[in-house]
Enzyme design. Structure first.
Site, PDB file in Angstrom:
ATOM      1  N   ASP A  26      -1.736  -4.331   9.501  1.00 57.65           N
ATOM      2  CA  ASP A  26      -1.157  -3.753   8.228  1.00 57.65           C
ATOM      3  C   ASP A  26       0.246  -3.924   8.067  1.00 57.65           C
ATOM      4  O   ASP A  26       0.872  -3.951   9.250  1.00 57.65           O
ATOM      5  CB  ASP A  26      -1.764  -2.289   8.295  1.00 57.65           C
ATOM      6  CG  ASP A  26      -1.306  -1.547   7.105  1.00 57.65           C
ATOM      7  OD1 ASP A  26      -1.012  -2.178   5.968  1.00 57.65           O
ATOM      8  OD2 ASP A  26      -1.144  -0.526   7.059  1.00 57.65           O
ATOM      9  N   ASP A  28       2.452  -2.290   6.121  1.00 60.06           N
ATOM     10  CA  ASP A  28       3.429  -0.943   5.890  1.00 60.06           C
ATOM     11  C   ASP A  28       3.114  -0.177   7.254  1.00 60.06           C
ATOM     12  O   ASP A  28       1.842   0.370   7.638  1.00 60.06           O
ATOM     13  CB  ASP A  28       2.886  -0.172   4.795  1.00 60.06           C
ATOM     14  CG  ASP A  28       3.195  -0.940   3.383  1.00 60.06           C
ATOM     15  OD1 ASP A  28       4.005  -1.754   3.426  1.00 60.06           O
ATOM     16  OD2 ASP A  28       2.385  -0.623   2.469  1.00 60.06           O
ATOM     17  N   GLY A  69      -0.034   8.633   1.299  1.00 56.04           N
ATOM     18  CA  GLY A  69      -1.537   8.326   1.725  1.00 56.04           C
ATOM     19  C   GLY A  69      -2.263   8.382   0.626  1.00 56.04           C
ATOM     20  O   GLY A  69      -3.614   8.148   0.558  1.00 56.04           O
ATOM     21  N   ARG A  72      -0.914   5.256  -5.881  1.00 52.24           N
ATOM     22  CA  ARG A  72       0.348   5.453  -6.456  1.00 52.24           C
ATOM     23  C   ARG A  72       0.061   6.463  -7.651  1.00 52.24           C
ATOM     24  O   ARG A  72       0.879   7.442  -7.979  1.00 52.24           O
ATOM     25  CB  ARG A  72       1.095   4.051  -7.118  1.00 52.24           C
ATOM     26  CG  ARG A  72       2.278   4.179  -7.658  1.00 52.24           C
ATOM     27  CD  ARG A  72       2.960   3.000  -8.303  1.00 52.24           C
ATOM     28  NE  ARG A  72       2.214   1.704  -7.719  1.00 52.24           N
ATOM     29  CZ  ARG A  72       1.933   0.806  -8.560  1.00 52.24           C
ATOM     30  NH1 ARG A  72       2.182   0.817  -9.527  1.00 52.24           N
ATOM     31  NH2 ARG A  72       1.297  -0.300  -7.946  1.00 52.24           N
TER      32      ARG A  72
END
Length: 145
Positions: A26, A28, A69, A72
Protein backbone atom coordinates in the site's frame (compact mmCIF):
# COMPACT_ATOMS: atom_id res chain seq x y z
CA UNK A 1 20.46 -16.71 37.12
CA UNK A 2 17.93 -17.75 34.55
CA UNK A 3 17.71 -20.63 32.09
CA UNK A 4 16.48 -18.31 29.35
CA UNK A 5 18.61 -18.16 26.27
CA UNK A 6 19.10 -14.91 24.39
CA UNK A 7 16.71 -14.50 21.51
CA UNK A 8 17.99 -15.74 18.20
CA UNK A 9 18.75 -13.02 15.69
CA UNK A 10 15.83 -12.20 13.45
CA UNK A 11 16.25 -12.52 9.70
CA UNK A 12 15.73 -9.34 7.69
CA UNK A 13 12.06 -8.83 6.71
CA UNK A 14 12.66 -9.69 3.07
CA UNK A 15 14.04 -13.13 4.06
CA UNK A 16 10.59 -14.22 5.24
CA UNK A 17 9.11 -13.04 1.95
CA UNK A 18 11.24 -15.27 -0.30
CA UNK A 19 8.51 -17.89 -0.55
CA UNK A 20 6.23 -15.45 -2.38
CA UNK A 21 6.33 -14.77 -6.11
CA UNK A 22 4.92 -11.29 -5.67
CA UNK A 23 4.40 -8.74 -2.91
CA UNK A 24 1.79 -5.97 -2.96
CA UNK A 25 2.39 -2.76 -0.98
CA UNK A 26 0.00 0.00 0.00
CA UNK A 27 1.39 3.43 -0.84
CA UNK A 28 -0.18 5.52 1.92
CA UNK A 29 1.54 4.92 5.22
CA UNK A 30 3.60 1.95 4.05
CA UNK A 31 5.79 3.34 1.28
CA UNK A 32 5.19 7.05 1.90
CA UNK A 33 3.93 9.19 4.79
CA UNK A 34 1.14 10.68 2.67
CA UNK A 35 -1.26 10.73 5.63
CA UNK A 36 0.52 13.93 6.68
CA UNK A 37 -0.19 15.46 3.26
CA UNK A 38 -3.84 14.40 3.51
CA UNK A 39 -4.08 15.97 6.96
CA UNK A 40 -2.73 19.31 5.68
CA UNK A 41 -5.11 19.20 2.70
CA UNK A 42 -8.12 18.58 4.95
CA UNK A 43 -7.05 21.52 7.12
CA UNK A 44 -6.77 23.72 4.00
CA UNK A 45 -10.32 22.77 3.10
CA UNK A 46 -12.05 22.99 6.45
CA UNK A 47 -10.30 25.84 8.28
CA UNK A 48 -11.72 28.62 6.05
CA UNK A 49 -14.96 26.75 5.31
CA UNK A 50 -15.86 26.38 9.00
CA UNK A 51 -14.62 29.86 9.89
CA UNK A 52 -16.89 31.37 7.22
CA UNK A 53 -19.84 29.66 8.90
CA UNK A 54 -18.93 30.75 12.42
CA UNK A 55 -18.84 27.23 13.81
CA UNK A 56 -16.26 25.44 15.92
CA UNK A 57 -12.90 25.68 14.11
CA UNK A 58 -11.30 22.71 12.43
CA UNK A 59 -8.74 20.95 14.61
CA UNK A 60 -6.36 18.05 14.04
CA UNK A 61 -8.53 15.86 16.27
CA UNK A 62 -11.34 16.27 13.71
CA UNK A 63 -9.23 14.40 11.16
CA UNK A 64 -9.04 11.36 13.42
CA UNK A 65 -12.64 11.58 14.65
CA UNK A 66 -14.44 12.12 11.34
CA UNK A 67 -12.16 11.66 8.36
CA UNK A 68 -9.35 9.15 8.82
CA UNK A 69 -10.14 5.74 7.33
CA UNK A 70 -13.27 6.89 5.51
CA UNK A 71 -13.81 7.49 1.82
CA UNK A 72 -13.39 11.20 1.00
CA UNK A 73 -17.06 12.17 0.60
CA UNK A 74 -18.03 10.17 3.67
CA UNK A 75 -15.42 12.08 5.69
CA UNK A 76 -16.77 15.42 4.44
CA UNK A 77 -20.31 14.38 5.37
CA UNK A 78 -19.27 13.18 8.84
CA UNK A 79 -17.48 16.42 9.72
CA UNK A 80 -20.29 18.58 8.38
CA UNK A 81 -22.85 16.62 10.40
CA UNK A 82 -20.70 17.02 13.51
CA UNK A 83 -20.81 20.80 13.01
CA UNK A 84 -24.53 20.85 12.17
CA UNK A 85 -23.91 21.99 8.59
CA UNK A 86 -26.19 20.77 5.82
CA UNK A 87 -25.26 21.01 2.15
CA UNK A 88 -26.54 18.97 -0.79
CA UNK A 89 -24.64 15.77 -1.49
CA UNK A 90 -24.08 16.63 -5.14
CA UNK A 91 -22.25 14.41 -7.60
CA UNK A 92 -18.65 13.11 -7.79
CA UNK A 93 -18.12 15.28 -10.88
CA UNK A 94 -19.00 18.49 -9.00
CA UNK A 95 -16.62 21.40 -9.42
CA UNK A 96 -14.32 21.90 -6.40
CA UNK A 97 -15.98 25.28 -5.82
CA UNK A 98 -19.43 23.71 -5.45
CA UNK A 99 -20.99 23.94 -1.99
CA UNK A 100 -21.86 20.24 -1.97
CA UNK A 101 -20.40 17.27 -0.13
CA UNK A 102 -18.81 16.09 -3.36
CA UNK A 103 -17.65 19.58 -4.32
CA UNK A 104 -15.96 19.94 -0.94
CA UNK A 105 -14.41 16.49 -1.30
CA UNK A 106 -13.10 17.47 -4.72
CA UNK A 107 -11.75 20.72 -3.24
CA UNK A 108 -9.88 18.64 -0.68
CA UNK A 109 -8.44 16.50 -3.47
CA UNK A 110 -7.32 19.65 -5.28
CA UNK A 111 -5.69 20.89 -2.05
CA UNK A 112 -3.97 17.51 -1.66
CA UNK A 113 -2.47 17.79 -5.14
CA UNK A 114 -1.33 21.36 -4.43
CA UNK A 115 0.34 20.38 -1.15
CA UNK A 116 1.94 17.35 -2.80
CA UNK A 117 3.25 19.46 -5.68
CA UNK A 118 4.55 22.23 -3.40
CA UNK A 119 6.02 20.10 -0.62
CA UNK A 120 6.44 16.64 -2.12
CA UNK A 121 6.67 13.48 -0.10
CA UNK A 122 9.66 11.28 0.60
CA UNK A 123 9.33 7.52 0.79
CA UNK A 124 10.28 5.75 4.00
CA UNK A 125 13.93 4.64 3.58
CA UNK A 126 13.26 1.22 5.13
CA UNK A 127 10.39 0.60 2.75
CA UNK A 128 12.56 1.55 -0.21
CA UNK A 129 15.30 -0.82 0.96
CA UNK A 130 12.78 -3.65 1.33
CA UNK A 131 11.28 -3.09 -2.12
CA UNK A 132 14.74 -2.84 -3.70
CA UNK A 133 15.83 -6.04 -1.97
CA UNK A 134 12.76 -7.92 -3.16
CA UNK A 135 13.28 -6.73 -6.72
CA UNK A 136 16.94 -7.81 -6.58
CA UNK A 137 15.75 -11.29 -5.50
CA UNK A 138 13.44 -11.45 -8.50
CA UNK A 139 10.22 -11.00 -6.55
CA UNK A 140 7.53 -9.09 -8.42
CA UNK A 141 6.38 -6.03 -6.49
CA UNK A 142 3.51 -3.61 -6.98
CA UNK A 143 2.29 -0.57 -5.11
CA UNK A 144 -1.36 0.48 -4.84
CA UNK A 145 -3.21 3.29 -3.17
Amino acid sequence: MTDEQPPSPQPPPEASLTRFEAVLFDLDGVITPTAEVHMRAWARLFEPFLEDRGVEPYQEKDYFAYIDGRPRYEGVQALLEARGIEVPYGSPDDDPDAETVCGLGNRKNKAFMEVLEAEGVTAYPGSVRLVDSLIERGTAVACVS
